[in-house]
Design a protein around this motif. Structure first.
Motif, PDB file in Angstrom:
ATOM      1  N   GLY A 153      41.677  57.991  36.231  1.00 21.66           N
ATOM      2  CA  GLY A 153      40.549  58.910  36.302  1.00 21.66           C
ATOM      3  C   GLY A 153      39.430  58.530  35.349  1.00 21.66           C
ATOM      4  N   ARG A 154      39.800  58.187  34.129  1.00 18.12           N
ATOM      5  CA  ARG A 154      38.797  57.855  33.120  1.00 18.12           C
ATOM      6  C   ARG A 154      38.024  56.585  33.437  1.00 18.12           C
ATOM      7  NH1 ARG A 154      40.801  57.201  27.277  1.00 18.12           N
ATOM      8  NH2 ARG A 154      42.790  57.676  28.207  1.00 18.12           N
ATOM      9  N   PHE A 155      38.713  55.568  33.913  1.00 21.72           N
ATOM     10  CA  PHE A 155      38.054  54.269  34.085  1.00 21.72           C
ATOM     11  C   PHE A 155      37.637  53.962  35.519  1.00 21.72           C
ATOM     12  CE2 PHE A 155      40.335  53.841  30.095  1.00 21.72           C
ATOM     13  CZ  PHE A 155      39.338  53.339  29.279  1.00 21.72           C
ATOM     14  N   LEU A 156      38.279  54.594  36.500  1.00 21.87           N
ATOM     15  CA  LEU A 156      37.937  54.291  37.892  1.00 21.87           C
ATOM     16  C   LEU A 156      37.533  55.524  38.691  1.00 21.87           C
ATOM     17  CD1 LEU A 156      40.682  51.629  38.594  1.00 21.87           C
ATOM     18  CD2 LEU A 156      38.253  51.234  38.231  1.00 21.87           C
ATOM     19  N   GLY A 157      37.475  56.673  38.032  1.00 20.03           N
ATOM     20  CA  GLY A 157      36.997  57.877  38.697  1.00 20.03           C
ATOM     21  C   GLY A 157      37.961  58.482  39.706  1.00 20.03           C
ATOM     22  N   ASP A 158      39.222  58.077  39.695  1.00 19.77           N
ATOM     23  CA  ASP A 158      40.218  58.610  40.618  1.00 19.77           C
ATOM     24  C   ASP A 158      41.374  59.167  39.790  1.00 19.77           C
ATOM     25  OD1 ASP A 158      42.179  59.139  42.506  1.00 19.77           O
ATOM     26  OD2 ASP A 158      41.950  57.223  43.541  1.00 19.77           O
ATOM     27  N   PRO A 159      41.516  60.486  39.730  1.00 22.60           N
ATOM     28  CA  PRO A 159      42.504  61.077  38.832  1.00 22.60           C
ATOM     29  C   PRO A 159      43.944  61.060  39.346  1.00 22.60           C
ATOM     30  CG  PRO A 159      41.345  62.796  39.985  1.00 22.60           C
ATOM     31  CD  PRO A 159      40.698  61.498  40.403  1.00 22.60           C
ATOM     32  N   PRO A 186      47.650  59.257  40.287  1.00 20.79           N
ATOM     33  CA  PRO A 186      48.450  58.132  39.793  1.00 20.79           C
ATOM     34  C   PRO A 186      48.311  56.935  40.728  1.00 20.79           C
ATOM     35  CG  PRO A 186      49.833  60.085  40.124  1.00 20.79           C
ATOM     36  CD  PRO A 186      48.478  60.400  40.650  1.00 20.79           C
ATOM     37  N   THR A 187      48.438  55.761  40.169  1.00 18.94           N
ATOM     38  CA  THR A 187      48.451  54.520  40.930  1.00 18.94           C
ATOM     39  C   THR A 187      49.580  53.663  40.385  1.00 18.94           C
ATOM     40  OG1 THR A 187      47.058  52.702  41.755  1.00 18.94           O
ATOM     41  CG2 THR A 187      46.754  53.355  39.440  1.00 18.94           C
ATOM     42  N   ASP A 188      49.875  52.570  41.055  1.00 21.41           N
ATOM     43  CA  ASP A 188      51.004  51.758  40.597  1.00 21.41           C
ATOM     44  C   ASP A 188      50.651  50.864  39.420  1.00 21.41           C
ATOM     45  OD1 ASP A 188      49.379  50.218  42.226  1.00 21.41           O
ATOM     46  OD2 ASP A 188      51.010  49.335  43.377  1.00 21.41           O
ATOM     47  N   VAL A 189      49.465  50.243  39.451  1.00 23.22           N
ATOM     48  CA  VAL A 189      49.109  49.295  38.391  1.00 23.22           C
ATOM     49  C   VAL A 189      47.605  49.302  38.151  1.00 23.22           C
ATOM     50  CG1 VAL A 189      49.018  47.345  40.013  1.00 23.22           C
ATOM     51  CG2 VAL A 189      49.369  46.894  37.590  1.00 23.22           C
ATOM     52  N   LEU A 190      47.239  49.221  36.896  1.00 23.13           N
ATOM     53  CA  LEU A 190      45.845  49.051  36.472  1.00 23.13           C
ATOM     54  C   LEU A 190      45.781  47.813  35.594  1.00 23.13           C
ATOM     55  CD1 LEU A 190      44.908  52.688  35.386  1.00 23.13           C
ATOM     56  CD2 LEU A 190      44.106  51.495  37.429  1.00 23.13           C
ATOM     57  N   THR A 191      44.707  47.079  35.743  1.00 23.15           N
ATOM     58  CA  THR A 191      44.528  45.871  34.939  1.00 23.15           C
ATOM     59  C   THR A 191      43.197  45.954  34.214  1.00 23.15           C
ATOM     60  OG1 THR A 191      45.763  44.609  36.569  1.00 23.15           O
ATOM     61  CG2 THR A 191      44.441  43.356  35.005  1.00 23.15           C
ATOM     62  N   PHE A 192      43.228  45.672  32.937  1.00 23.65           N
ATOM     63  CA  PHE A 192      42.020  45.678  32.122  1.00 23.65           C
ATOM     64  C   PHE A 192      41.807  44.292  31.535  1.00 23.65           C
ATOM     65  CE2 PHE A 192      43.572  50.028  32.123  1.00 23.65           C
ATOM     66  CZ  PHE A 192      42.423  50.726  32.480  1.00 23.65           C
ATOM     67  N   ASP A 193      40.706  43.670  31.909  1.00 21.51           N
ATOM     68  CA  ASP A 193      40.321  42.372  31.347  1.00 21.51           C
ATOM     69  C   ASP A 193      39.644  42.664  30.019  1.00 21.51           C
ATOM     70  OD1 ASP A 193      39.111  39.947  30.660  1.00 21.51           O
ATOM     71  OD2 ASP A 193      38.712  39.437  32.759  1.00 21.51           O
ATOM     72  N   LEU A 194      40.204  42.188  28.936  1.00 18.98           N
ATOM     73  CA  LEU A 194      39.711  42.520  27.597  1.00 18.98           C
ATOM     74  C   LEU A 194      38.920  41.394  26.952  1.00 18.98           C
ATOM     75  CD1 LEU A 194      42.908  44.331  26.276  1.00 18.98           C
ATOM     76  CD2 LEU A 194      40.872  45.347  27.335  1.00 18.98           C
ATOM     77  N   ARG A 195      38.591  40.362  27.733  1.00 25.35           N
ATOM     78  CA  ARG A 195      37.818  39.250  27.169  1.00 25.35           C
ATOM     79  C   ARG A 195      36.377  39.689  26.913  1.00 25.35           C
ATOM     80  NH1 ARG A 195      38.798  34.984  31.792  1.00 25.35           N
ATOM     81  NH2 ARG A 195      38.531  36.921  32.927  1.00 25.35           N
ATOM     82  N   ASP A 196      35.810  39.175  25.846  1.00 25.61           N
ATOM     83  CA  ASP A 196      34.398  39.398  25.574  1.00 25.61           C
ATOM     84  C   ASP A 196      33.537  38.622  26.565  1.00 25.61           C
ATOM     85  OD1 ASP A 196      34.863  41.081  23.395  1.00 25.61           O
ATOM     86  OD2 ASP A 196      35.010  39.387  22.021  1.00 25.61           O
ATOM     87  N   ASP A 197      34.031  37.456  26.987  1.00 25.55           N
ATOM     88  CA  ASP A 197      33.309  36.597  27.929  1.00 25.55           C
ATOM     89  C   ASP A 197      34.238  36.325  29.106  1.00 25.55           C
ATOM     90  OD1 ASP A 197      31.992  34.639  29.363  1.00 25.55           O
ATOM     91  OD2 ASP A 197      31.789  33.243  27.674  1.00 25.55           O
ATOM     92  N   SER A 198      33.913  36.854  30.278  1.00 25.93           N
ATOM     93  CA  SER A 198      34.792  36.711  31.442  1.00 25.93           C
ATOM     94  C   SER A 198      34.919  35.264  31.911  1.00 25.93           C
ATOM     95  CB  SER A 198      34.305  37.586  32.594  1.00 25.93           C
ATOM     96  OG  SER A 198      33.027  37.158  33.016  1.00 25.93           O
ATOM     97  N   ARG A 199      34.086  34.372  31.384  1.00 22.25           N
ATOM     98  CA  ARG A 199      34.165  32.953  31.733  1.00 22.25           C
ATOM     99  C   ARG A 199      35.036  32.167  30.763  1.00 22.25           C
ATOM    100  NH1 ARG A 199      28.032  32.186  31.425  1.00 22.25           N
ATOM    101  NH2 ARG A 199      28.585  33.571  29.759  1.00 22.25           N
ATOM    102  N   ALA A 200      35.583  32.826  29.760  1.00 25.58           N
ATOM    103  CA  ALA A 200      36.419  32.149  28.756  1.00 25.58           C
ATOM    104  C   ALA A 200      37.648  31.543  29.413  1.00 25.58           C
ATOM    105  CB  ALA A 200      36.834  33.132  27.666  1.00 25.58           C
TER     106      ALA A 200
END
Length: 119
Positions: free
Chosen positions: A32-38, A40-54
């Motif tokens: 809900g907080r990050f994707l606007g859908d409150p 439950p889902t099976d899996v969420l992935t968060f890319d934590l890189r400062d530069d997505s091209r790293a």
């Protein structure tokens, strides 16, 4: 689970990839907080890189064990196998796979199946 992450990463090496197992309440809050859908889902992935091209990967994969168990019962498979699929799915997202289109979902599912068969 470590083998699944390593297999999915292939030659790529992570700087920091964590896998967190949670329940439906926690994942629903994040969904809900990050994707606007409150819901439950099976899996969420968060890319934590400062530069997505790293070259290295930094990310967090959140898996709802409760949702994975429900999916496993519906599919008549072992819950541990479904949790591994969620883990591989999350790593594939970190690698740039996108399942928002039917073609992307098919491509991602083929990659999941190939990786899981190799384990």
């Amino acid at each position: 689970m470590v083998r699944a992450v390593r297999a999915a990463l292939g030659q790529r090496r992570p700087a920091d990839v964590s896998v967190v197992l949670v329940g439906d309440e926690a994942i629903a809050d994040l969904h809900g907080r990050f994707l606007g859908d409150p819901r439950p889902t099976d899996v969420l992935t968060f890319d934590l890189r400062d530069d997505s091209r790293a070259d290295t990967l930094e990310g967090e994969i959140i898996i709802s064990v409760e949702t994975a168990r429900r999916h496993a019962r519906r599919l008549r498979i072992d819950a541990a196998d479904e949790i591994l699929r969620c883990c591989v799915h999350g790593v594939l997202h970190l690698l740039g796979y996108d399942d928002r289109t039917p073609a992307g979902r098919r491509q991602m599912r083929r990659a999941e199946n190939r990786l899981l068969a190799s384990l």
